[in-house]
Design a protein around this motif. Structure first.
Motif, PDB file in Angstrom:
ATOM      1  N   MET A   1      44.018  63.394  34.004  1.00 40.55           N
ATOM      2  CA  MET A   1      45.329  62.974  34.519  1.00 40.55           C
ATOM      3  C   MET A   1      45.468  61.465  34.411  1.00 40.55           C
ATOM      4  N   ALA A   2      46.650  61.046  34.104  1.00 43.69           N
ATOM      5  CA  ALA A   2      46.885  59.604  33.981  1.00 43.69           C
ATOM      6  C   ALA A   2      46.772  58.928  35.345  1.00 43.69           C
ATOM      7  N   ILE A   3      46.222  57.715  35.355  1.00 38.43           N
ATOM      8  CA  ILE A   3      46.072  56.988  36.609  1.00 38.43           C
ATOM      9  C   ILE A   3      47.396  56.334  37.009  1.00 38.43           C
ATOM     10  N   LEU A   4      48.212  56.054  35.999  1.00 37.82           N
ATOM     11  CA  LEU A   4      49.537  55.475  36.271  1.00 37.82           C
ATOM     12  C   LEU A   4      50.588  56.267  35.493  1.00 37.82           C
ATOM     13  N   GLU A   5      51.584  56.746  36.239  1.00 41.11           N
ATOM     14  CA  GLU A   5      52.680  57.459  35.578  1.00 41.11           C
ATOM     15  C   GLU A   5      53.998  56.830  36.000  1.00 41.11           C
ATOM     16  N   VAL A   6      54.733  56.358  35.015  1.00 42.46           N
ATOM     17  CA  VAL A   6      56.039  55.771  35.307  1.00 42.46           C
ATOM     18  C   VAL A   6      57.084  56.664  34.653  1.00 42.46           C
ATOM     19  N   ASP A  25      52.663  56.417  30.465  1.00 37.84           N
ATOM     20  CA  ASP A  25      51.467  56.845  31.195  1.00 37.84           C
ATOM     21  C   ASP A  25      50.336  55.901  30.825  1.00 37.84           C
ATOM     22  N   LEU A  26      49.358  55.809  31.727  1.00 36.53           N
ATOM     23  CA  LEU A  26      48.176  55.033  31.387  1.00 36.53           C
ATOM     24  C   LEU A  26      46.961  55.794  31.894  1.00 36.53           C
ATOM     25  N   GLU A  27      45.985  55.959  31.005  1.00 33.55           N
ATOM     26  CA  GLU A  27      44.756  56.674  31.376  1.00 33.55           C
ATOM     27  C   GLU A  27      43.792  55.705  32.048  1.00 33.55           C
ATOM     28  N   LYS A  57      65.954  53.815  40.485  1.00 37.10           N
ATOM     29  CA  LYS A  57      65.808  55.233  40.155  1.00 37.10           C
ATOM     30  C   LYS A  57      64.485  55.449  39.468  1.00 37.10           C
ATOM     31  N   GLY A  58      64.020  56.688  39.489  1.00 35.14           N
ATOM     32  CA  GLY A  58      62.800  57.028  38.785  1.00 35.14           C
ATOM     33  C   GLY A  58      61.636  57.220  39.728  1.00 35.14           C
ATOM     34  N   SER A  59      60.429  57.263  39.163  1.00 39.72           N
ATOM     35  CA  SER A  59      59.269  57.431  40.021  1.00 39.72           C
ATOM     36  C   SER A  59      58.053  56.733  39.434  1.00 39.72           C
ATOM     37  N   ILE A  60      57.155  56.351  40.319  1.00 41.10           N
ATOM     38  CA  ILE A  60      55.905  55.695  39.926  1.00 41.10           C
ATOM     39  C   ILE A  60      54.779  56.386  40.688  1.00 41.10           C
ATOM     40  N   THR A  61      53.766  56.829  39.970  1.00 43.65           N
ATOM     41  CA  THR A  61      52.607  57.448  40.612  1.00 43.65           C
ATOM     42  C   THR A  61      51.356  56.679  40.217  1.00 43.65           C
ATOM     43  N   VAL A  62      50.591  56.274  41.213  1.00 40.65           N
ATOM     44  CA  VAL A  62      49.328  55.595  40.948  1.00 40.65           C
ATOM     45  C   VAL A  62      48.223  56.453  41.537  1.00 40.65           C
ATOM     46  N   ASN A  63      47.244  56.814  40.674  1.00 42.09           N
ATOM     47  CA  ASN A  63      46.098  57.573  41.167  1.00 42.09           C
ATOM     48  C   ASN A  63      46.519  58.887  41.826  1.00 42.09           C
ATOM     49  N   GLY A  64      47.588  59.480  41.326  1.00 40.76           N
ATOM     50  CA  GLY A  64      48.066  60.740  41.885  1.00 40.76           C
ATOM     51  C   GLY A  64      48.904  60.586  43.138  1.00 40.76           C
TER      52      GLY A  64
END
Lengths: 261, 225
Positions: A1-6, A25-27, A57-64
């Motif tokens: 899973m990517a550690i960073l998802e924008v 995404d960033l692995e 707007k949008g979403s940012i996920t770091v480390n899940g």
């Protein structure tokens, strides 16, 4: 899973639309460089991910963990936003060191304040502080500043200041380290020492996102390059490909202007 | 106040004048010290008011500061002293208290603007650096910002506090028996030199303050920025 998802990130300041739907995404353990001319939205993107700005707007996920998401953001308390920030580190263009503290204290301060919330703090105060200091010294040694522990920021060169600021961010043990044009405020002969530190971090598999104007460096150090223009990602891919063999007209134009300089 | 200020020859000895003036000077010192005790923290509260993001509060505070800075301290002294008597028929019994109230309000307004200047001169980057390091707002202010503000406001505060030393004499206008009023008792009797002699008290006191502020500035000189 990517550690960073924008995902589909939008941000505007008044009528100025700075980010118009950014997706990437960033692995873990990879290095991403973001290039592009001034005003293309690179810095704003970094500031949104590190919660210095709130995206529209949008979403940012770091480390899940959800750091930002337009539907739920207003539900986050200040404390939650503050905690989310701990998973990311940011190195500023202009260092922003704390002038009244020594190099060592600059690196330990935030860790100490954080440790006070530890339930063990009261019983183990001495041990915790000693560990924090030991950790800070190790990091400062890694960036070559063992000699400067007790110096004040005003006594350091620009390159040394930037290395302290990298050490300060690393001390918080972030999952991802962001760099906002880390060499732009430095004399050209001082950029080398910063780039070396970043190279060492990359070799140690630190996940990093670097906004930079150092094309050769971006090509050498990164695993992935994004070229941004007008608030969108115009081109992305392998560094060799994007920088040496760009496909899009806008990328070609940007890089050719760079070579003229 | 010493009653036998004049000797038989109708003159006054240097020693007697020094002692008599010192009694008046004590009033100046009291007013000076109490004004600082109350105005320094009150100034910070006014600063937070004028920097508040809640607009009505910030406008109200700034209007207040404008009125206080825009009118003479001497007039404010008279207002504080006379207006309660005129409006509610409860005149001030304690002249010193009236003077203190006027001074605290006046100086808090000036201090608040110095603090505001100090706080606003701290680069935004300092706050952002704290934010990304996960510090809370109060940690940011007390651990990082405040020390830098203190360093920046020491010179203007020194200036203002030295002005306060001399302004304490304005309390004479509502008959607080401070040093100039004391000296005027001699003047009324045709002895003029004690009036000029009061300058020595002011000079000595301001000299000490100047040294003190120089010392503080030097103490804070271990870093720049």
């Amino acid at each position: 899973m990517a550690i960073l998802e924008v995902r589909k990130l939008y941000k505007s300041f008044g009528s100025n639309n700075v980010l118009k739907g950014i997706d990437f995404d960033l692995e873990e353990g990879k290095v991403l460089s973001i290039i592009g001319s001034s005003g293309s939205g690179k810095t704003t993107l970094l500031r949104c991910i590190t919660s210095l700005e709130t995206a529209d707007k949008g979403s940012i996920t770091v480390n899940g963990k959800m750091v930002f998401d337009d539907e739920n953001h207003h539900k986050l308390t200040k404390e939650e936003i503050r905690k989310n920030r701990l998973s990311v580190g940011l190195v500023f263009q202009d260092f922003h060191l704390f002038p009244q503290y020594t190099v060592l204290k600059n690196v330990t301060l935030a860790c100490e304040l954080q440790a006070k919330k530890d339930p063990q703090w009261k019983q183990n105060k001495k041990q915790i502080l000693a560990d924090i200091e030991e950790n800070a010294k190790t990091i400062l040694a890694k960036v070559g500043l063992s000699e400067k522990l007790n110096a004040y920021p005003c006594e350091l060169s620009g390159g040394q200041k930037q290395r302290v600021s990298i050490a300060r961010a690393l001390a918080m043990n972030p999952s991802i380290l962001f760099f906002d044009e880390p060499t732009s405020a430095l004399d050209p002969e001082l950029t080398g020492e910063i780039l070396k530190v970043i190279r060492d971090l990359a070799a140690a598999k630190m996940t990093m996102v670097i906004v930079t104007h150092e094309m050769a460096f971006a090509r050498d150090v990164s695993d992935h390059v994004i070229f941004m223009d007008g608030g969108v990602i115009v081109e992305e891919g392998d560094p060799e490909q994007v920088i040496n063999n760009p496909q899009q007209e806008r990328t070609k134009h940007f890089l050719s202007r760079f070579q003229e300089k | 106040m010493t009653i036998f200020m004049l000797n038989a020859a109708g003159t006054v000895s240097f020693w007697t004048a020094t002692k008599t003036l010192a009694e008046g000077w004590l009033e100046n010192c009291t007013l000076f010290a109490l004004t600082l005790v109350f105005a320094l923290p009150l100034g910070l509260i006014i600063t937070f008011g004028s920097m508040s993001k809640f607009k009505p509060l910030s406008y109200l505070t700034r209007t207040f500061v404008w009125i206080i800075r825009g009118t003479p301290l001497m007039l404010q002294l008279m207002v504080v002293f006379y207006v309660p008597g005129l409006l509610f028929e409860t005149p001030f019994k304690n002249r010193m208290l009236a003077a203190l109230i006027a001074f605290v309000i006046n100086y808090a307004a000036y201090f608040s603007e110095i603090y505001r200047g100090g706080i606003e001169s701290i680069p935004k980057g300092q706050y952002e650096a704290c934010q990304v390091l996960g510090m809370t707002k109060s940690q940011t202010f007390f651990k990082v910002i405040l020390m830098q503000v203190v360093k920046r406001v020491v010179p203007p505060m020194g200036n203002e506090i030295i002005t306060l030393v001399k302004d304490t004499s304005l309390a004479r206008i509502i008959a607080v028996a401070e040093i100039l009023m004391t000296a005027e008792i001699y003047t009324a009797k045709g002895i003029i030199w004690p009036l000029f002699y009061t300058a020595v008290y002011f000079l000595a006191f301001c000299g000490i303050l100047t040294l003190l502020f120089g010392f503080i500035e030097k103490k804070l000189d271990y870093y720049k920025g």
